[in-house]
Design a protein around this motif. Structure first.
Motif, PDB file in Angstrom:
ATOM      1  N   ALA A  50      34.842  47.251  44.389  1.00 35.57           N
ATOM      2  CA  ALA A  50      33.588  47.794  44.917  1.00 35.57           C
ATOM      3  C   ALA A  50      32.420  46.847  44.637  1.00 35.57           C
ATOM      4  N   VAL A  51      32.356  46.295  43.425  1.00 36.62           N
ATOM      5  CA  VAL A  51      31.272  45.358  43.078  1.00 36.62           C
ATOM      6  C   VAL A  51      31.423  44.079  43.898  1.00 36.62           C
ATOM      7  N   TRP A  52      32.624  43.548  43.970  1.00 34.54           N
ATOM      8  CA  TRP A  52      32.912  42.323  44.716  1.00 34.54           C
ATOM      9  C   TRP A  52      32.654  42.520  46.207  1.00 34.54           C
ATOM     10  N   GLY A  53      32.940  43.700  46.721  1.00 38.17           N
ATOM     11  CA  GLY A  53      32.779  43.973  48.141  1.00 38.17           C
ATOM     12  C   GLY A  53      31.358  44.254  48.583  1.00 38.17           C
ATOM     13  N   ASP A  54      30.420  44.290  47.646  1.00 45.39           N
ATOM     14  CA  ASP A  54      29.017  44.490  48.000  1.00 45.39           C
ATOM     15  C   ASP A  54      28.559  43.361  48.925  1.00 45.39           C
ATOM     16  N   LYS A  55      27.816  43.717  49.967  1.00 43.19           N
ATOM     17  CA  LYS A  55      27.392  42.725  50.975  1.00 43.19           C
ATOM     18  C   LYS A  55      26.645  41.548  50.368  1.00 43.19           C
TER      19      LYS A  55
ATOM     20  N   ARG B 150      49.130  47.552  46.561  1.00 42.02           N
ATOM     21  CA  ARG B 150      48.016  48.352  46.083  1.00 42.02           C
ATOM     22  C   ARG B 150      46.728  47.591  46.367  1.00 42.02           C
ATOM     23  N   PHE B 151      45.731  48.277  46.830  1.00 45.71           N
ATOM     24  CA  PHE B 151      44.403  47.741  47.148  1.00 45.71           C
ATOM     25  C   PHE B 151      44.393  46.883  48.426  1.00 45.71           C
ATOM     26  N   TYR B 152      45.504  46.831  49.170  1.00 48.12           N
ATOM     27  CA  TYR B 152      45.580  45.929  50.323  1.00 48.12           C
ATOM     28  C   TYR B 152      44.479  46.216  51.346  1.00 48.12           C
ATOM     29  N   ASP B 153      44.284  47.469  51.709  1.00 52.89           N
ATOM     30  CA  ASP B 153      43.285  47.807  52.735  1.00 52.89           C
ATOM     31  C   ASP B 153      41.880  47.414  52.286  1.00 52.89           C
ATOM     32  N   GLU B 154      41.569  47.654  51.024  1.00 55.63           N
ATOM     33  CA  GLU B 154      40.243  47.307  50.514  1.00 55.63           C
ATOM     34  C   GLU B 154      40.058  45.793  50.463  1.00 55.63           C
ATOM     35  N   LEU B 155      41.111  45.080  50.064  1.00 56.24           N
ATOM     36  CA  LEU B 155      41.040  43.619  50.037  1.00 56.24           C
ATOM     37  C   LEU B 155      40.952  43.060  51.453  1.00 56.24           C
ATOM     38  N   HIS B 156      41.635  43.714  52.391  1.00 59.19           N
ATOM     39  CA  HIS B 156      41.554  43.275  53.784  1.00 59.19           C
ATOM     40  C   HIS B 156      40.121  43.411  54.302  1.00 59.19           C
ATOM     41  N   ALA B 157      39.436  44.467  53.883  1.00 59.93           N
ATOM     42  CA  ALA B 157      38.042  44.646  54.292  1.00 59.93           C
ATOM     43  C   ALA B 157      37.171  43.510  53.760  1.00 59.93           C
ATOM     44  N   ILE B 158      37.500  42.997  52.579  1.00 57.95           N
ATOM     45  CA  ILE B 158      36.716  41.912  51.989  1.00 57.95           C
ATOM     46  C   ILE B 158      37.170  40.548  52.505  1.00 57.95           C
ATOM     47  N   LEU B 159      38.478  40.326  52.544  1.00 57.65           N
ATOM     48  CA  LEU B 159      39.023  38.994  52.810  1.00 57.65           C
ATOM     49  C   LEU B 159      39.547  38.799  54.232  1.00 57.65           C
ATOM     50  N   GLY B 160      39.760  39.877  54.943  1.00 53.71           N
ATOM     51  CA  GLY B 160      40.413  39.780  56.234  1.00 53.71           C
ATOM     52  C   GLY B 160      39.492  39.535  57.407  1.00 53.71           C
ATOM     53  N   GLY B 161      38.284  39.090  57.153  1.00 48.92           N
ATOM     54  CA  GLY B 161      37.387  38.783  58.244  1.00 48.92           C
ATOM     55  C   GLY B 161      36.405  39.880  58.572  1.00 48.92           C
ATOM     56  N   ALA B 162      36.530  41.029  57.921  1.00 51.95           N
ATOM     57  CA  ALA B 162      35.594  42.123  58.164  1.00 51.95           C
ATOM     58  C   ALA B 162      34.613  42.185  57.000  1.00 51.95           C
ATOM     59  N   ALA B 163      33.850  41.116  56.834  1.00 56.07           N
ATOM     60  CA  ALA B 163      32.972  40.995  55.667  1.00 56.07           C
ATOM     61  C   ALA B 163      31.888  42.065  55.637  1.00 56.07           C
ATOM     62  N   SER B 164      31.591  42.664  56.777  1.00 59.72           N
ATOM     63  CA  SER B 164      30.541  43.678  56.786  1.00 59.72           C
ATOM     64  C   SER B 164      31.049  45.039  56.327  1.00 59.72           C
ATOM     65  N   THR B 165      32.354  45.153  56.130  1.00 52.72           N
ATOM     66  CA  THR B 165      32.940  46.411  55.710  1.00 52.72           C
ATOM     67  C   THR B 165      32.966  46.469  54.196  1.00 52.72           C
ATOM     68  N   THR B 166      32.492  47.550  53.643  1.00 55.35           N
ATOM     69  CA  THR B 166      32.514  47.768  52.204  1.00 55.35           C
ATOM     70  C   THR B 166      33.676  48.657  51.869  1.00 55.35           C
TER      71      THR B 166
END
Length: 124
Positions: free
Chosen positions: A31-36, A100-116
């Motif tokens: 969550a902290v890492w995924g902050d915009k 585990r955490f794949y979907d959340e990591l995909h939101a951060i690393l998979g090109g959807a940087a605007s997704t938290t």
């Protein structure tokens, strides 16, 4: 000056002293890492020691005691696991894998940087 073997022993002891990351702690790290603002800084700067300091402070705000190096290493581990899983899934004929955490990591690393990441825990 220390010999390389004594330095390795010290580093090994430091790693052994750090407690394992709990699942809740990893969720909060994501969550902290995924902050915009954190993602924007990580993408815009080569030298990122201050960014990991910011991540470490974000973890302290949530009640954890992780230094910037521990946060950096854990994020690196998460990134590597995500990339290996993604590569395995891109091979034709292979069964889709998830971690585990794949979907959340995909939101951060998979090109959807605007997704938290959607799942965050508040400190109690």
């Amino acid at each position: 000056m220390q010999s390389s073997s004594s330095l390795e022993t010290m580093q090994s002891q430091n790693r052994q002293r750090a407690p394992a990351w709990t699942e809740r702690e990893v969720w909060d790290l994501i969550a902290v890492w995924g902050d915009k603002s954190v993602l924007a800084e990580l993408h815009s700067k080569r030298r990122n020691a201050k960014i990991f300091e910011k991540i470490s402070n974000g973890m302290k705000d949530r009640g954890y005691n992780r230094d910037p190096q521990q946060s950096r290493v854990k994020i690196k581990e998460l990134r590597q696991t995500y990339q290996k899983t993604r590569e395995a899934n891109s091979r034709s004929g292979s069964e889709p894998q998830t971690r585990r955490f794949y979907d959340e990591l995909h939101a951060i690393l998979g090109g959807a940087a605007s997704t938290t990441p959607t799942l965050c825990f508040d400190a109690i």
